[in-house]
Design a protein around this motif. Structure first.
Motif, PDB file in Angstrom:
ATOM      1  N   ALA A   1      -8.598  10.546  -6.004  1.00 32.53           N
ATOM      2  CA  ALA A   1      -7.474  11.115  -4.889  1.00 32.53           C
ATOM      3  C   ALA A   1      -8.423  11.116  -3.600  1.00 32.53           C
ATOM      4  O   ALA A   1      -8.394  12.236  -3.059  1.00 32.53           O
ATOM      5  N   PHE A   2      -9.259  10.013  -3.100  1.00 33.78           N
ATOM      6  CA  PHE A   2      -9.864  10.211  -2.232  1.00 33.78           C
ATOM      7  C   PHE A   2      -9.382   8.877  -1.185  1.00 33.78           C
ATOM      8  O   PHE A   2      -9.613   7.954  -1.448  1.00 33.78           O
ATOM      9  N   ILE A   3      -8.668   9.371  -0.142  1.00 31.62           N
ATOM     10  CA  ILE A   3      -8.049   8.582   0.661  1.00 31.62           C
ATOM     11  C   ILE A   3      -8.549   8.263   1.983  1.00 31.62           C
ATOM     12  O   ILE A   3      -9.239   8.690   2.419  1.00 31.62           O
ATOM     13  N   THR A   4      -8.166   6.910   2.675  1.00 31.75           N
ATOM     14  CA  THR A   4      -8.340   6.699   3.921  1.00 31.75           C
ATOM     15  C   THR A   4      -7.034   7.020   4.840  1.00 31.75           C
ATOM     16  O   THR A   4      -6.250   6.479   4.549  1.00 31.75           O
ATOM     17  N   LEU A   5      -6.933   7.646   5.682  1.00 29.27           N
ATOM     18  CA  LEU A   5      -5.948   8.189   6.576  1.00 29.27           C
ATOM     19  C   LEU A   5      -6.128   7.405   7.948  1.00 29.27           C
ATOM     20  O   LEU A   5      -6.929   7.605   8.732  1.00 29.27           O
ATOM     21  N   VAL A   6      -4.982   6.799   8.323  1.00 28.43           N
ATOM     22  CA  VAL A   6      -4.930   5.995   9.374  1.00 28.43           C
ATOM     23  C   VAL A   6      -3.950   6.635  10.420  1.00 28.43           C
ATOM     24  O   VAL A   6      -2.605   6.911   9.963  1.00 28.43           O
TER      25      VAL A   6
ATOM     26  N   LEU B   1      -0.622   6.475   7.874  1.00 32.38           N
ATOM     27  CA  LEU B   1      -0.812   5.539   6.594  1.00 32.38           C
ATOM     28  C   LEU B   1      -1.975   6.142   5.836  1.00 32.38           C
ATOM     29  O   LEU B   1      -2.844   6.225   6.490  1.00 32.38           O
ATOM     30  N   ALA B   2      -2.084   6.366   4.482  1.00 32.45           N
ATOM     31  CA  ALA B   2      -2.831   6.817   3.533  1.00 32.45           C
ATOM     32  C   ALA B   2      -3.132   5.555   2.631  1.00 32.45           C
ATOM     33  O   ALA B   2      -2.157   5.054   1.973  1.00 32.45           O
ATOM     34  N   ILE B   3      -4.390   5.405   2.547  1.00 34.01           N
ATOM     35  CA  ILE B   3      -4.726   4.244   1.641  1.00 34.01           C
ATOM     36  C   ILE B   3      -5.399   4.907   0.595  1.00 34.01           C
ATOM     37  O   ILE B   3      -6.426   5.690   0.590  1.00 34.01           O
ATOM     38  N   VAL B   4      -4.891   4.386  -0.612  1.00 35.66           N
ATOM     39  CA  VAL B   4      -5.441   4.622  -1.985  1.00 35.66           C
ATOM     40  C   VAL B   4      -6.346   3.767  -2.446  1.00 35.66           C
ATOM     41  O   VAL B   4      -5.602   2.550  -2.752  1.00 35.66           O
ATOM     42  N   HIS B   5      -7.723   3.667  -2.804  1.00 31.83           N
ATOM     43  CA  HIS B   5      -8.435   2.722  -2.983  1.00 31.83           C
ATOM     44  C   HIS B   5      -8.454   2.612  -4.820  1.00 31.83           C
ATOM     45  O   HIS B   5      -9.002   3.813  -5.355  1.00 31.83           O
TER      46      HIS B   5
ATOM     47  N   VAL C   1      -6.914  -3.089  -7.076  1.00 32.31           N
ATOM     48  CA  VAL C   1      -5.892  -2.292  -7.004  1.00 32.31           C
ATOM     49  C   VAL C   1      -5.823  -1.416  -5.681  1.00 32.31           C
ATOM     50  O   VAL C   1      -6.806  -0.879  -5.459  1.00 32.31           O
ATOM     51  N   VAL C   2      -4.901  -1.397  -5.078  1.00 35.86           N
ATOM     52  CA  VAL C   2      -4.742  -0.469  -3.694  1.00 35.86           C
ATOM     53  C   VAL C   2      -3.271  -0.202  -3.518  1.00 35.86           C
ATOM     54  O   VAL C   2      -2.452  -0.836  -3.969  1.00 35.86           O
ATOM     55  N   ALA C   3      -3.261   1.176  -2.976  1.00 31.85           N
ATOM     56  CA  ALA C   3      -2.006   1.438  -2.230  1.00 31.85           C
ATOM     57  C   ALA C   3      -1.821   1.912  -1.098  1.00 31.85           C
ATOM     58  O   ALA C   3      -2.864   2.593  -0.598  1.00 31.85           O
ATOM     59  N   HIS C   4      -0.726   1.469  -0.223  1.00 25.77           N
ATOM     60  CA  HIS C   4      -0.559   2.087   0.924  1.00 25.77           C
ATOM     61  C   HIS C   4       0.676   2.873   0.868  1.00 25.77           C
ATOM     62  O   HIS C   4       1.662   2.645   0.528  1.00 25.77           O
ATOM     63  N   LEU C   5       0.267   4.274   1.403  1.00 28.99           N
ATOM     64  CA  LEU C   5       1.674   5.251   1.580  1.00 28.99           C
ATOM     65  C   LEU C   5       1.797   5.313   3.056  1.00 28.99           C
ATOM     66  O   LEU C   5       0.841   5.987   3.653  1.00 28.99           O
ATOM     67  N   HIS C   6       3.174   5.148   3.277  1.00 32.81           N
ATOM     68  CA  HIS C   6       3.568   5.263   4.761  1.00 32.81           C
ATOM     69  C   HIS C   6       4.103   6.641   4.845  1.00 32.81           C
ATOM     70  O   HIS C   6       5.060   6.693   4.035  1.00 32.81           O
ATOM     71  N   GLY C   7       4.262   7.378   5.955  1.00 31.96           N
ATOM     72  CA  GLY C   7       4.722   8.755   6.089  1.00 31.96           C
ATOM     73  C   GLY C   7       4.660   9.330   7.176  1.00 31.96           C
ATOM     74  O   GLY C   7       4.141   8.660   8.297  1.00 31.96           O
TER      75      GLY C   7
ATOM     76  N   CYS D   1       5.702  11.231   2.330  1.00 33.42           N
ATOM     77  CA  CYS D   1       5.517   9.564   2.319  1.00 33.42           C
ATOM     78  C   CYS D   1       7.022   8.932   1.963  1.00 33.42           C
ATOM     79  O   CYS D   1       7.718   9.457   1.096  1.00 33.42           O
ATOM     80  N   ASP D   2       7.383   8.052   2.656  1.00 34.05           N
ATOM     81  CA  ASP D   2       8.760   7.720   2.675  1.00 34.05           C
ATOM     82  C   ASP D   2       8.800   6.225   2.200  1.00 34.05           C
ATOM     83  O   ASP D   2       9.907   5.636   1.867  1.00 34.05           O
ATOM     84  N   ARG D   3       7.476   5.359   2.215  1.00 31.30           N
ATOM     85  CA  ARG D   3       7.366   4.053   1.618  1.00 31.30           C
ATOM     86  C   ARG D   3       6.182   3.770   1.024  1.00 31.30           C
ATOM     87  O   ARG D   3       5.004   4.432   1.524  1.00 31.30           O
ATOM     88  N   VAL D   4       6.077   3.184  -0.276  1.00 27.93           N
ATOM     89  CA  VAL D   4       4.891   3.027  -1.039  1.00 27.93           C
ATOM     90  C   VAL D   4       4.732   1.341  -1.160  1.00 27.93           C
ATOM     91  O   VAL D   4       5.733   0.770  -1.612  1.00 27.93           O
ATOM     92  N   GLU D   5       3.450   1.115  -0.875  1.00 24.49           N
ATOM     93  CA  GLU D   5       3.260  -0.305  -1.109  1.00 24.49           C
ATOM     94  C   GLU D   5       1.936  -0.380  -2.263  1.00 24.49           C
ATOM     95  O   GLU D   5       0.971   0.065  -1.807  1.00 24.49           O
TER      96      GLU D   5
END
Length: 214
Positions: free
Chosen positions: A23-28, A71-75, A101-107, A160-164
């Motif tokens: 649970a260490f994200i990149t926050l953009v 945007l929060a990126i989960v690596h 595997v990667v996730a982009h959380l938009h919110g 977060c309202d959208r997850v990729e």
């Protein structure tokens, strides 16, 4: 994010597992056309489709003044894949690639400046990570010296309202290729390579036919 259909994962439990692992994200964030990036531990909570992240910045961090779209990126784990591992490498003219595997959380990002919210974030993060290393340091809100530490941080909550969620795990290859890559990655010394092999095995076990295209 470029997300071919073959690699899109829509299982919320897969996102839960990915963040539980790291649970260490990149926050953009972007303000006046300029991107700002921070790398931060976060607290994750999902209730059905509702996803919330909480964390904090050091107050001097320029991003600590930002609100709004983020945007929060989960690596997740990633590993190099050699074309020499594929049984059909010659006839199919295979090339090197990378599985990951990667996730982009938009919110939407909001700042949390009140003492109660900051204390809760620090206390919850500390409890989570102290336990992971077998220690028991606690944030003690009643201590003046501990409360004083809160003046150096700014908290945030991101709804977060959208997850990729992208799991690029050779799903567009024949099973024989996937089996070969699993075996090769599983034999590597890298923890990340072995983690990718385990994810590939779980994915392959759920499907029997290669996914065409993409």
């Amino acid at each position: 994010m470029y997300l071919p259909r073959a690699f899109a994962d829509h299982d919320p439990a897969a996102l839960d597992a990915l963040i539980a692992q790291d649970a260490f994200i990149t926050l953009v964030t972007v303000v006046d056309g300029v991107p700002t990036v921070s790398h931060l531990p976060v607290l994750y909570r999902r209730d059905g489709a509702r996803i919330e992240l909480r964390g904090h910045w050091a107050k001097p961090n320029p991003q600590s003044t930002h609100t709004g779209p983020a945007l929060a990126i989960v690596h997740g784990p990633h590993a190099y894949v050699s074309p020499s591992w594929y049984p059909d490498k010659e006839e199919a003219s295979r090339v090197p690639t990378w599985n990951y595997v990667v996730a982009h959380l938009h919110g939407t990002l909001e700042r949390l400046d009140d003492e109660a919210s900051l204390a809760a974030i620090v206390s919850d993060l500390t409890a989570k990570h102290e336990a992971s290393v077998g220690q028991a340091w606690e944030f003690e809100h009643e201590r003046d010296s501990h409360r004083a530490l809160l003046r150096g941080i700014t908290g945030f909550r991101m709804l977060c309202d959208r997850v990729e969620l992208k799991a690029k795990l050779s799903q567009n290859h024949p099973d024989a290729n996937r089996e070969a890559v699993i075996a090769q990655l599983g034999a590597q010394t890298s923890d990340a390579s072995r983690a990718v092999a385990r994810l590939m095995r779980a994915t392959l076990d759920r499907t029997t036919d290669p996914v065409a295209g993409d």
